[in-house]
Motif scaffolding. Sequence first.
Motif: not given
Length: 524
Positions: A85-94
């Motif tokens: 299990i990991e928690s990831v972050t980022g800007r949605i580009i698709f």
Amino acid sequence: MAEDTNRVADESLPEHPLVTNGRDVVDGRVDTDLPEQLRIRREKRADLLARGVEPYPVAVPRTKPLAQIRATYAGLEIDVATGEIESVTGRIIFKRDTGKLCFATLREGDGTELQVMLSLDKVGEESLNSWKSEIDLGDIVSVTGEVITSKRGELSVLANDWAWAAKALRPLPNDHSPMSEETRVRMRYVDLIVRPQARSNARLRPAVMRSLRETFHARDYLEVETPMLQVQPGGATARPFKTFSNAYDMDLFLRIAPELFLKRCVVGGIERVFEINRNFRNEGADSSHSPEFAMIESYEAYGDWRTTADLARSLVQNSAEAIFGSHVATHHDGRESDLGGKWREISLYDVISEKVGESITALTPMGQLKKLASKLGMKIDPNWIQGKVAEEIFEHVSVGELNEPTFVMGFPIDNAPLVRAHREIPGVVEKWDLYVDGFELATGYSELIDPILQRERLVEQGRLAAKGDLEAMGVDEDFLRAMEFGMPPMGGLGMGVDRLLMALTGLGIRETILFPLVKPEIDQ
């Protein structure tokens, strides 16, 4: 109207509606005069707040950056569940939504991307519906779930939960509008989001800076800092920016060059000194000039213009090696520029003589130079001195020809007030300019160290200033006093950092500066 869920374009930027006057909310209500996409996003924000959902939380779950996730789980086979299990972050580009399964691609600041998947059985109907209705391209989210590979082999995080990190109130670029240079410059933050070249350029600069410092340190130079606010601007023939100090009740000037302070260091016994600095010159702006720019200057006791030429070559070639692994620079358009080997040297006056078909030297009378300039179709400023006219003629006849690295040697003495006279050629100083790709990249000197001669030169500069030359230097009495304590023979070097990036990338100066100066917009 629901927002288009296509992938964010990497090479385009809409001129509208990214720029508005910013008057978004009046008395808690969304401004109905906003462009539709901006209005819809603000309505979504207002709805989230009304339901007690924080669209801008102070913190969100994040166990690893996306690049680390990719490195950690590289090489997984198709359709594998890791159980991790990991928690990831980022800007949605698709973003692509289906009935029971939604797909999205997150991108972090370094450009790394990762797919996330939200399924009805994992996150529940309410959470899935919220994702479908509330999430827009450009939003920043946190997704927590199991690391898997999809049936197509795509490394993914299969969500158990998701959370807002930041709701984007303006749409990201789409494929319908070309990105203009002006838009990229004005909104570099958007340029960094969508264009890989912009992200690469931003990371290239610090790598070059590290290389520059390593080259200096390997030669036992000491890095120092000198004042940006100065009582007396000097060290270059340039028009300064003027300001006022309330605390001292006096006029001050933004630094046009650090030269006179660095030379003070050499007087004080710091025999090899350099500074990477910001300079400000109140002059024109074009593809190779910016009113605010970065520069390196260095001085070496017991060196001369030959030792500084060797240093300049090492600085440029080591920077190319650090970026490209060789002395061949690959420009943004794929063109290669060979910066290796020994660089050619040409004489400024020999070039003029060859191009105009008659012998021109530093002793050629002003009247003859003016006639020559007129014959070439040049306009001469009445305030220009003889050396300035000669340099302008050189630039006119050599334009477009100095593309391979070239040292132009031997400049007129009356246009170089801080430089030692040539040991053999009358009327010339030991100064070179380095040209690469048609522009001046660096300059080097054998420095003038006689305080009496230096005073005479600066007094003459003062006369020129009194006649209206806005670029002429003044008489810096403290600098002259420092020289009178004894200044050892030395060589000096100045190189534009932004221009070094131009030589390495083939870009214009506004692309090598992260946030160059631009005129403000009427409405923002």
